[in-house]
Design a protein around this motif. Structure first.
Motif, PDB file in Angstrom:
ATOM      1  N   SER A 166      34.568  42.437  36.796  1.00  0.00           N
ATOM      2  CA  SER A 166      34.828  41.361  37.739  1.00  0.00           C
ATOM      3  C   SER A 166      33.995  40.130  37.385  1.00  0.00           C
ATOM      4  CB  SER A 166      34.498  41.831  39.161  1.00  0.00           C
ATOM      5  OG  SER A 166      34.633  40.775  40.069  1.00  0.00           O
ATOM      6  N   ASP A 167      32.731  40.338  37.032  1.00  0.00           N
ATOM      7  CA  ASP A 167      31.871  39.225  36.630  1.00  0.00           C
ATOM      8  C   ASP A 167      32.401  38.558  35.362  1.00  0.00           C
ATOM      9  OD1 ASP A 167      28.720  40.820  37.587  1.00  0.00           O
ATOM     10  OD2 ASP A 167      30.247  39.782  38.781  1.00  0.00           O
ATOM     11  N   ALA A 168      32.876  39.363  34.419  1.00  0.00           N
ATOM     12  CA  ALA A 168      33.400  38.827  33.166  1.00  0.00           C
ATOM     13  C   ALA A 168      34.664  37.999  33.429  1.00  0.00           C
ATOM     14  CB  ALA A 168      33.688  39.949  32.178  1.00  0.00           C
ATOM     15  N   VAL A 169      35.542  38.493  34.284  1.00  0.00           N
ATOM     16  CA  VAL A 169      36.773  37.762  34.612  1.00  0.00           C
ATOM     17  C   VAL A 169      36.417  36.454  35.313  1.00  0.00           C
ATOM     18  CG1 VAL A 169      38.838  37.796  36.078  1.00  0.00           C
ATOM     19  CG2 VAL A 169      38.258  39.788  34.691  1.00  0.00           C
ATOM     20  N   ARG A 170      35.477  36.525  36.253  1.00  0.00           N
ATOM     21  CA  ARG A 170      35.054  35.324  36.971  1.00  0.00           C
ATOM     22  C   ARG A 170      34.491  34.293  35.984  1.00  0.00           C
ATOM     23  NH1 ARG A 170      31.529  37.537  40.195  1.00  0.00           N
ATOM     24  NH2 ARG A 170      33.124  38.265  41.598  1.00  0.00           N
ATOM     25  N   SER A 171      33.689  34.748  35.057  1.00  0.00           N
ATOM     26  CA  SER A 171      33.111  33.860  34.049  1.00  0.00           C
ATOM     27  C   SER A 171      34.207  33.247  33.176  1.00  0.00           C
ATOM     28  CB  SER A 171      32.108  34.631  33.188  1.00  0.00           C
ATOM     29  OG  SER A 171      31.624  33.821  32.164  1.00  0.00           O
ATOM     30  N   PHE A 172      35.190  34.051  32.765  1.00  0.00           N
ATOM     31  CA  PHE A 172      36.302  33.572  31.948  1.00  0.00           C
ATOM     32  C   PHE A 172      37.094  32.495  32.696  1.00  0.00           C
ATOM     33  CE2 PHE A 172      39.534  33.577  28.802  1.00  0.00           C
ATOM     34  CZ  PHE A 172      40.738  33.478  29.479  1.00  0.00           C
ATOM     35  N   VAL A 173      37.389  32.758  33.970  1.00  0.00           N
ATOM     36  CA  VAL A 173      38.153  31.800  34.775  1.00  0.00           C
ATOM     37  C   VAL A 173      37.353  30.511  34.946  1.00  0.00           C
ATOM     38  CG1 VAL A 173      39.088  31.376  37.090  1.00  0.00           C
ATOM     39  CG2 VAL A 173      39.538  33.542  35.939  1.00  0.00           C
ATOM     40  N   ASP A 174      36.048  30.621  35.204  1.00  0.00           N
ATOM     41  CA  ASP A 174      35.209  29.430  35.350  1.00  0.00           C
ATOM     42  C   ASP A 174      35.206  28.615  34.060  1.00  0.00           C
ATOM     43  OD1 ASP A 174      32.605  30.921  37.470  1.00  0.00           O
ATOM     44  OD2 ASP A 174      34.592  30.121  37.948  1.00  0.00           O
ATOM     45  N   ASP A 175      35.067  29.290  32.915  1.00  0.00           N
ATOM     46  CA  ASP A 175      35.080  28.597  31.630  1.00  0.00           C
ATOM     47  C   ASP A 175      36.423  27.907  31.397  1.00  0.00           C
ATOM     48  OD1 ASP A 175      32.511  29.468  31.183  1.00  0.00           O
ATOM     49  OD2 ASP A 175      33.073  31.053  29.759  1.00  0.00           O
ATOM     50  N   ALA A 176      37.503  28.611  31.700  1.00  0.00           N
ATOM     51  CA  ALA A 176      38.840  28.025  31.522  1.00  0.00           C
ATOM     52  C   ALA A 176      39.013  26.811  32.436  1.00  0.00           C
ATOM     53  CB  ALA A 176      39.919  29.063  31.803  1.00  0.00           C
ATOM     54  N   ALA A 177      38.555  26.913  33.676  1.00  0.00           N
ATOM     55  CA  ALA A 177      38.666  25.792  34.616  1.00  0.00           C
ATOM     56  C   ALA A 177      37.872  24.596  34.110  1.00  0.00           C
ATOM     57  CB  ALA A 177      38.181  26.210  35.998  1.00  0.00           C
ATOM     58  N   ASN A 178      36.695  24.841  33.587  1.00  0.00           N
ATOM     59  CA  ASN A 178      35.878  23.744  33.039  1.00  0.00           C
ATOM     60  C   ASN A 178      36.564  23.097  31.839  1.00  0.00           C
ATOM     61  OD1 ASN A 178      33.855  23.986  34.951  1.00  0.00           O
ATOM     62  ND2 ASN A 178      32.683  25.448  33.728  1.00  0.00           N
TER      63      ASN A 178
END
Length: 179
Positions: free
Chosen positions: A140-152
């Motif tokens: 879940s943390d990895a997915v959240r990090s991936f989504v945050d990076d993609a959003a940025n």
């Protein structure tokens, strides 16, 4: 009445000293770390395995007490720090102790092994469930990090595009200035 005070004072001092010695003995016998616990348990099982045929009933009473301390008291102390693999090792130790204890008596082998097996399998299942929960949290943390990076990345691309569009608008205004 004054003659009793020194005696009571000495008795209190003796009692405090006794409590201190008992607490010190308890702490010094207890493993400080998870690794110390596992080493002590391994040493205990290795000794039982090597000498089980020579133990008397009195020996087994003392060994049962030590086993109870290792498998219940100290396990409870370190349970949350043990990995699934380490919990499996502890389960193996319990199984081996039960096996050699039962072999030494020559009776009730099947019942003792079956009981140990069910207890141990429940512990292994708990360990697997805990590990899966932990991995799910990590995922879940990895997915959240991936989504945050993609959003940025998307925000950066939009800002760059807006900047380029503003540059084009400025050039158009300068080229076709109708004043």
């Amino acid at each position: 009445m004054e003659w009793r005070n020194p005696i009571l004072k000495n008795m209190k001092t003796i009692l405090r000293f006794t409590i201190f010695v008992v607490a010190l003995a308890f702490v010094s016998c207890s493993p400080i770390s998870k690794d110390g616990y596992l080493k002590r348990y391994d040493k205990f099982i290795t000794k039982v395995q090597a000498e089980y045929t020579e133990y008397t009933d009195a020996d087994w009473i003392a060994l049962d007490e030590e086993f109870a301390t290792l498998s219940k008291v100290w396990y409870a102390k370190f349970q949350t720090k043990l990995t699934s693999d380490e919990k499996s090792i502890v389960t193996d130790y319990e199984y081996k102790y039960t096996y050699y204890r039962t072999l030494s008596k020559g009776k009730g082998v099947w019942d003792a092994l079956k009981e140990s097996y069910h207890r141990d399998m429940n512990r292994v299942k708990e360990g697997i469930v805990e590990e899966l929960k932990e991995e799910a949290g990590n995922f879940s943390d990895a997915v959240r990090s991936f989504v945050d990076d993609a959003a940025n990345e998307i925000k950066g691309a939009i800002q760059q595009t807006e900047s380029e569009m503003n540059g084009i608008d400025n050039k158009s205004e300068q080229k076709y200035n109708f004043e």
